[in-house]
Design a protein around this motif. Sequence first.
Motif, mmCIF file in Angstrom:
data_model
loop_
_atom_site.group_PDB
_atom_site.id
_atom_site.type_symbol
_atom_site.label_atom_id
_atom_site.label_comp_id
_atom_site.label_asym_id
_atom_site.label_seq_id
_atom_site.Cartn_x
_atom_site.Cartn_y
_atom_site.Cartn_z
ATOM 1 N N ASN A 197 -5.978 1.960 -8.047
ATOM 2 C CA ASN A 197 -6.929 1.633 -7.451
ATOM 3 C C ASN A 197 -6.328 1.358 -5.866
ATOM 4 O O ASN A 197 -5.810 0.582 -5.454
ATOM 5 C CB ASN A 197 -7.494 0.146 -7.716
ATOM 6 N N ILE A 198 -6.723 2.545 -5.032
ATOM 7 C CA ILE A 198 -6.200 2.589 -3.850
ATOM 8 C C ILE A 198 -7.014 1.597 -2.966
ATOM 9 O O ILE A 198 -8.043 1.570 -2.657
ATOM 10 C CB ILE A 198 -6.350 3.992 -2.910
ATOM 11 N N ILE A 199 -6.397 0.439 -2.471
ATOM 12 C CA ILE A 199 -6.825 -0.687 -1.844
ATOM 13 C C ILE A 199 -6.904 -0.354 -0.327
ATOM 14 O O ILE A 199 -8.040 -0.685 0.323
ATOM 15 C CB ILE A 199 -6.171 -1.985 -1.919
ATOM 16 N N ALA A 200 -5.951 0.524 0.529
ATOM 17 C CA ALA A 200 -5.782 0.743 1.607
ATOM 18 C C ALA A 200 -5.084 1.772 1.990
ATOM 19 O O ALA A 200 -3.895 1.996 1.072
ATOM 20 C CB ALA A 200 -5.509 -0.536 2.534
ATOM 21 N N PHE A 201 -5.071 2.323 3.224
ATOM 22 C CA PHE A 201 -3.809 3.128 3.663
ATOM 23 C C PHE A 201 -3.365 2.169 4.889
ATOM 24 O O PHE A 201 -3.867 1.596 5.679
ATOM 25 C CB PHE A 201 -4.459 4.264 4.555
ATOM 26 N N ALA A 202 -1.851 2.488 5.040
ATOM 27 C CA ALA A 202 -1.057 2.024 6.290
ATOM 28 C C ALA A 202 -0.641 3.060 6.848
ATOM 29 O O ALA A 202 0.013 4.124 6.355
ATOM 30 C CB ALA A 202 -0.154 1.033 5.666
ATOM 31 N N ILE A 261 -0.852 -5.506 6.681
ATOM 32 C CA ILE A 261 -0.655 -5.506 5.408
ATOM 33 C C ILE A 261 0.781 -5.892 4.846
ATOM 34 O O ILE A 261 0.718 -6.290 3.607
ATOM 35 C CB ILE A 261 -0.937 -3.984 4.551
ATOM 36 N N LEU A 262 1.559 -6.053 5.745
ATOM 37 C CA LEU A 262 3.196 -6.765 5.537
ATOM 38 C C LEU A 262 2.977 -8.014 5.463
ATOM 39 O O LEU A 262 3.853 -8.780 6.191
ATOM 40 C CB LEU A 262 4.287 -6.173 6.369
ATOM 41 N N ASN A 263 2.233 -8.694 4.759
ATOM 42 C CA ASN A 263 2.051 -10.075 4.639
ATOM 43 C C ASN A 263 1.375 -10.701 3.367
ATOM 44 O O ASN A 263 0.846 -9.841 2.800
ATOM 45 C CB ASN A 263 1.327 -10.785 5.948
ATOM 46 N N VAL A 285 -2.326 -6.562 -4.448
ATOM 47 C CA VAL A 285 -1.600 -5.571 -4.427
ATOM 48 C C VAL A 285 -0.220 -5.358 -5.272
ATOM 49 O O VAL A 285 0.454 -6.504 -5.088
ATOM 50 C CB VAL A 285 -1.542 -5.072 -3.090
ATOM 51 N N LYS A 286 0.063 -4.392 -5.920
ATOM 52 C CA LYS A 286 1.222 -4.458 -6.738
ATOM 53 C C LYS A 286 2.126 -3.299 -6.410
ATOM 54 O O LYS A 286 3.503 -3.502 -6.681
ATOM 55 C CB LYS A 286 0.848 -4.185 -8.327
ATOM 56 N N THR A 287 1.581 -2.263 -5.896
ATOM 57 C CA THR A 287 2.478 -1.152 -5.682
ATOM 58 C C THR A 287 2.245 -0.523 -4.281
ATOM 59 O O THR A 287 0.899 -0.508 -3.891
ATOM 60 C CB THR A 287 1.859 -0.089 -6.790
ATOM 61 N N VAL A 331 9.950 -4.178 -0.540
ATOM 62 C CA VAL A 331 10.690 -4.776 -1.583
ATOM 63 C C VAL A 331 10.800 -6.269 -1.557
ATOM 64 O O VAL A 331 10.718 -6.792 -2.251
ATOM 65 C CB VAL A 331 12.157 -3.999 -1.815
ATOM 66 N N ASP A 332 11.072 -6.621 -0.324
ATOM 67 C CA ASP A 332 11.300 -8.057 0.015
ATOM 68 C C ASP A 332 9.876 -8.789 -0.279
ATOM 69 O O ASP A 332 10.087 -10.003 -0.290
ATOM 70 C CB ASP A 332 11.531 -8.107 1.714
ATOM 71 N N LEU A 333 8.849 -8.161 -0.154
ATOM 72 C CA LEU A 333 7.595 -8.844 -0.679
ATOM 73 C C LEU A 333 7.263 -8.733 -2.129
ATOM 74 O O LEU A 333 6.159 -9.031 -2.518
ATOM 75 C CB LEU A 333 6.234 -7.980 -0.018
#
Length: 176
Positions: free
Chosen positions: A35-40, A62-64, A73-75, A96-98
Amino acid sequence: ISHKECPINTIIYGAGDAGLITKNALEQDNSCYYNIIAFADDSKDKIGKSINGIQVYSPSKILNNEFLKKNNVKTVILAIPSLNNNQRTTIINSFVDLGLNVKSVPHLNEWIDNKLSSNQIEDIKIEDLLGREPVKFNVDEIMGYIQDQVVLVTGGGGSIGSELCRQIATHAPKQL
């Protein structure tokens, strides 16, 4: 991936041609639903727009944990094959840190018949982050020094240290 884990809420990092091709390849995959939530994307020309109904965000948006938790979001799939090693490593480490599963699209010259299929999108391996070939050594010879010895691993609670402890424990140290 088991079907219990599907659908997988996913962000595609890269809203260019490779990102769109990645989205299309995932939509054609019958084994699991992404399920594509967003593009970054870093491009100011793309941020705020949508691609096939999917919003393009700046990476900082999105990096939060708030955005990731809200959207479950999992992936993250890195779909910018032209990145240099430093850029790639920085982006991968941030995800990875998230605690996200990070996958990557191979370089364009590795696509089969100039097409991307979902089975070519692979998990990031630690070797991918090195920027060099991994050093090879004889594990049995090294672990032979550990048997019946007292071993101290500093940083044993971290990801690398805990893996070292697991491996050392299988080679009969006197104390770990």
